[in-house]
Enzyme design. Structure first.
Site, PDB file in Angstrom:
ATOM      1  CB  ALA A 123       9.772  -7.285  12.667  1.00 22.90           C
ATOM      2  CD  GLU A 172       1.912   6.520   5.264  1.00 28.25           C
ATOM      3  OE1 GLU A 172       2.935   5.814   5.103  1.00 28.25           O
ATOM      4  OE2 GLU A 172       0.762   6.075   5.150  1.00 28.25           O
ATOM      5  CB  THR A 202      -5.850   3.158  13.921  1.00 29.23           C
ATOM      6  OG1 THR A 202      -5.127   2.414  14.932  1.00 29.23           O
ATOM      7  CG2 THR A 202      -6.226   2.245  12.768  1.00 29.23           C
TER       8      THR A 202
END
Ligand SMILES: Cc1cc2nc3c(=O)[nH]c(=O)nc-3n(C[C@H](O)[C@H](O)[C@H](O)COP(=O)(O)OP(=O)(O)OC[C@H]3O[C@@H](n4cnc5c(N)ncnc54)[C@H](O)[C@@H]3O)c2cc1C
Length: 381
Positions: A182, A246, A369
């Site tokens: 990451a 978002e 998702t």
């Protein structure tokens, strides 16, 4: 009677913004859905028109050419867009996502270069995270940016990119250190007129048919090192900081979509008759709509709470994930139930309820998702 209009405290005092947004969406978006679906994108000029009336970069400070508003101004635009039945114009990504990455992390020079163009519509923004090989697992991206003097040289591919067909600037997730997991992810602004950048197909989708979702390719694309957002290796943290907004935006459109579907269905079932009476009068119809209206009111209450928390800077990753999970799962159920009450007409694409049914399905997938939302929520339990 349609659902009573939501009287959200966060939207108080912003009636003029709602009026502006509603007029624009009804006039410039609603009538063009069929053409945009056929051509798989909006006209480029739509962005300039929106800039002219002040609907772009609504919550970007005025010193960078923006509207100087808050997330409430943005949310009103997205609600009005959803209620107008438009799913083609990628303004949520441009206004609500890409402009905010630039505002939060770009250098002062780049903010002054890019944000006024975002506000006028001269520049359309896209965010490129997903790749053919990875979406949920963003640490696994392969697009590589290698430092070469005052430049980065970028190679790789992205897919499913909203506004990909028309974008002038892509905020791109890249690997600057492939061995650092990451910590090896960075974000970099890539103008699409840079040599080596190429757009692939505008993709054929189940819904959102008027939206220019595209593949993007990067072959030895050289961009100035000054286009890096923040510092090398900060990309993953930056995405984690921005993803709650978002996800909240997706929840805003989901709830507005639920409310619009219920309004349409009440009107249709009161007008259409079978067995000598309005469809609405059957107990099944009334019960279905009573459940749907309750779902929408409950979703609205939670959404409003989340928007208010976000306006205070208090919406955490878990809260945003809950908002996205709940509202996007429920809107799919509500719209499906509403479509059933339209009978065969509900399956005809000329009916907004049919388009809504195909459009809302994606909400459970993009922006993370439903399964990833559950992962995030469960981590804090
Ligand atoms: C119309 C559209 C617009 C989009 N716009 C953009 C955009 O503008 N920019 C952008 O970067 N991306 C965009 N996306 C991509 C979108 O965000 C990804 O498709 C999404 O995050 C899922 O990634 P994936 O498709 O690689 O699925 P995968 O990650 O391959 O997932 C496949 C399945 O596995 C499940 N899964 C994966 N990991 C786990 C886990 N840990 N636990 C349980 N289940 C798991 C998923 O939930 C899913 O059901 C868009 C996609 C679409 C379809």
């Amino acid at each position: 009677m349609p659902l009573p209009p939501a009287k959200s405290a966060w939207a108080e005092g912003l009636d003029d913004v709602r009026e502006l947004a509603r007029t624009f969406c009804q006039k410039e978006l609603a009538p063009n859905q069929e053409r945009w679906s056929a051509q798989k994108q909006v006209e480029r000029e739509l962005w300039n028109k929106a800039g002219d009336v002040g609907l772009l970069a609504l919550s970007i400070p005025e010193e960078y050419g923006g509207g100087g508003g808050t997330f409430a101004h943005e949310a009103i635009l997205y609600e009005e867009q959803a209620r107008s039945g438009d799913s083609a114009w990628g303004v949520t990504v441009h206004n609500g996502i890409v402009a905010h990455y630039i505002l939060a992390y770009a250098s002062e020079e780049k903010k002054r270069e890019w944000l006024p163009k975002f506000a006028s519509g001269e520049m359309v923004g896209a965010i490129g995270m997903t790749e053919p090989g990875t979406g949920s697992d963003l640490q696994g991206i392969k697009t590589r940016a290698v430092r070469d003097g005052d430049y980065y040289v970028i190679n790789g591919a992205k897919t499913f990119i909203t506004n990909g067909g028309l974008a002038d600037l892509v905020v791109l997730a890249v690997k600057t250190d492939p061995d650092a997991g990451a910590q090896g992810v960075s974000l970099i602004g890539v103008p699409t007129d840079t040599p080596g950048f190429r757009r692939g197909r505008v993709l054929d989708k189940v819904g959102l048919k008027g939206q220019d979702t595209a593949e993007l390719f990067f072959d030895d694309v050289r961009v100035p090192a000054a286009n890096l957002l923040g510092e090398e290796g900060q990309g993953f943290i930056q995405m984690m900081q921005q993803l709650p907004q978002e996800r909240l935006i997706i929840a805003v459109t989901a709830v507005a979509g639920m409310e619009a579907a219920i309004d349409q269905t009440i009107a249709y079932t009161k007008d259409r008759t079978a067995f000598g009476r309005p469809i609405f009068n059957f107990q099944n119809t009334k019960f279905t709509l009573a459940e749907a209206a309750t779902e929408a009111v409950v979703a609205r209450a939670f959404l409003d709470q989340c928007i208010e928390r976000h306006l205070r800077g208090e919406l955490d990753v878990q809260g945003a994930a809950m908002a996205k999970l709940w509202t996007t799962e429920r809107v799919n159920k509500v719209v499906d139930d509403c479509l059933q009450l339209f009978g065969g007409y509900g399956y005809m694409t000329e009916y907004p309820i049919a388009r809504a049914w195909t459009d809302v399905r994606i909400n459970r997938i993009f922006g993370g998702t439903s399964e990833i939302m559950k992962e995030i929520i469960s981590r804090t339990l």
